[in-house]
Design a protein around this motif. Structure first.
Motif, short mmCIF file in Angstrom:
data_model
loop_
_atom_site.label_atom_id
_atom_site.label_comp_id
_atom_site.label_asym_id
_atom_site.label_seq_id
_atom_site.Cartn_x
_atom_site.Cartn_y
_atom_site.Cartn_z
N TYR A 1 1.94 35.20 103.61
CA TYR A 1 0.85 33.93 103.33
C TYR A 1 -0.37 34.57 102.82
O TYR A 1 -1.03 34.00 101.96
CB TYR A 1 0.31 33.71 104.94
N ALA A 2 -0.81 35.86 102.74
CA ALA A 2 -1.86 36.29 102.02
C ALA A 2 -1.50 36.33 100.60
O ALA A 2 -2.37 36.00 99.56
CB ALA A 2 -2.13 37.71 102.60
N VAL A 3 -0.38 36.57 100.23
CA VAL A 3 0.00 36.82 98.71
C VAL A 3 0.02 35.18 98.26
O VAL A 3 -0.55 35.14 97.16
CB VAL A 3 1.49 37.49 98.41
N LYS A 4 0.67 34.46 99.12
CA LYS A 4 0.40 32.86 98.33
C LYS A 4 -0.90 32.39 98.27
O LYS A 4 -1.30 31.85 97.42
CB LYS A 4 1.16 31.86 99.74
N HIS B 1 -2.47 31.40 94.62
CA HIS B 1 -3.38 30.29 94.20
C HIS B 1 -4.92 30.40 94.10
O HIS B 1 -5.09 29.86 93.19
CB HIS B 1 -3.16 29.44 95.70
N GLU B 2 -5.57 31.16 94.88
CA GLU B 2 -6.98 31.24 94.50
C GLU B 2 -7.27 31.82 93.11
O GLU B 2 -8.09 31.44 92.55
CB GLU B 2 -7.30 32.53 95.77
N LEU C 1 0.05 39.67 90.41
CA LEU C 1 -0.96 40.05 91.55
C LEU C 1 -0.62 41.46 91.90
O LEU C 1 -1.42 42.28 92.22
CB LEU C 1 -0.83 39.17 92.58
N GLN C 2 0.70 41.54 92.05
CA GLN C 2 1.35 42.89 92.53
C GLN C 2 0.97 44.14 91.34
O GLN C 2 0.58 45.16 91.88
CB GLN C 2 3.08 42.95 92.32
#
Length: 56
Positions: A20-23, A27-28, A36-37
């Motif tokens: 959920y945090a990665v999604k 998006h943000e 991101l990784q």
């Protein structure tokens, strides 16, 4: 019956183990999961540090 208070995620940190945090963060920030990784591996999981690196 026991009710537990749900803890809000820390929006100052990016938790790569939390889907959920990665999604949310992809998006943000408008970036892919792999980007991101890479950024988290490079500068750590601080959202401010990742944002700063993106602005370079």
């Amino acid at each position: 019956m026991t009710f537990t208070k749900r803890v809000q995620p820390d929006r100052n940190k990016i938790e790569m183990n939390d889907d959920y945090a990665v999604k949310y963060w992809t998006h943000e920030l408008g970036i892919t999961r792999s980007r991101l990784q890479h950024l988290v591996e490079k500068v750590g999981n601080s959202a401010a540090a990742v944002r700063k690196e993106l602005s370079r």
